[in-house]
Write an enzyme that holds these catalytic residues in place. Sequence first.
Site, short mmCIF file in Angstrom:
data_model
loop_
_atom_site.label_atom_id
_atom_site.label_comp_id
_atom_site.label_asym_id
_atom_site.label_seq_id
_atom_site.Cartn_x
_atom_site.Cartn_y
_atom_site.Cartn_z
CG ASP A 101 40.25 39.45 40.77
OD1 ASP A 101 39.93 39.69 39.60
OD2 ASP A 101 39.74 38.55 41.46
CE LYS A 146 36.64 35.56 36.30
NZ LYS A 146 36.36 36.12 37.64
CD GLN A 150 34.01 34.91 40.25
OE1 GLN A 150 35.12 34.78 39.73
NE2 GLN A 150 33.16 35.83 39.85
N1 GUN Z 1 32.86 39.12 40.63
C1 GUN Z 1 32.46 40.02 39.70
N2 GUN Z 1 33.50 40.51 39.04
C2 GUN Z 1 34.60 39.91 39.55
C3 GUN Z 1 35.99 40.03 39.27
O1 GUN Z 1 36.46 40.78 38.40
N3 GUN Z 1 36.81 39.24 40.02
C4 GUN Z 1 36.34 38.42 40.99
N4 GUN Z 1 37.22 37.70 41.67
N5 GUN Z 1 35.06 38.29 41.27
C5 GUN Z 1 34.20 39.05 40.55
#
Ligand code: GUN
Length: 292
Positions: free
Chosen positions: A121, A54, A98
């Site tokens: 998110d 990311k 995350q």
């Molecule tokens: N863990 C698995 N998928 C995601 C996501 O889309 N965002 C975040 N922050 N953590 C995740």
Amino acid sequence: MSAIILDGKLIAAEIQNEIAEEVAEFIQNDGAAPCLAAVLVGENPASEVYVRNKQRACGRVGIESQLHRLADDASLDDLLTLIGKLNRDNNVHGILVQLPLPRGIEEKRILDAVHPLKDVDCFHPENVGLMVQGRARYLPCTPHGVQQILHRSGITVAGRRVVIVGRSDIVGKPMANLLLQRDGATGPDGVNATVTVCHSRTADLPSVTRQADILIVAIGRAKFITAEMVKPGAAVIDVGMNRDADGLCGDVDFASVREVAGCLTPVPRGVGPLTVAMLLRNTLAAAMAQLP
Ligand code: GUN
């Protein structure tokens, strides 16, 4: 006949190029670059990879990024203090915590603490509520990514039967909500589906999945969906990311399903890169929403 393989990496690269142009324009008009703050708790190896990807993607489109690490034994209060600081920091436009968080930390307490305007998110209840009512502030990254794959591959959603396997808050539930809206980011043809959501208590799952024109799978079980569960010619979108004896694989048994599906996303190079691209889109939108 073998399915067309939908190249998520290629589609995501196309979207990232579009975002890079929009970011450059934003910086020219408004000065500061959008900035994403990622929060990583503990040392989950998969999360390390996701966050690194990311951050690299941010760099590619001109978005700044920060990484805030907390130890595995960080307390709820430690995490809430950090989120509070990032909420107040005018130089931070998006906050990404995350997941999963280490056991013992209640994820909802943390996600609810992120300022709704910085919730790139789309996990905050305010943003989920707006999305469900068809007036989204941000779109949830993975479901929006799936929508973009369908749209950019010329697959019409309106009027078709979509079956989603999995009812998570991150994928299944928001995916169902997006696809049954009257309009959306990819226009009315990209939504207006007849949606069914399956889960662990669904009776006779194969009889339901076999009705799908578009089958979207997000359950976290390696190679769970086999050819017998798929209608010939269906579009199959695999959101899974698992590790088994052969390495990385999705929730779909790629080798057998590719012989019946009309098109199919691989793992890796499928939905994953789209999730990242949609996060970048939300971070730019967040920066726009927070202009002084
Ligand atoms: N863990 C698995 N998928 C995601 C996501 O889309 N965002 C975040 N922050 N953590 C995740």
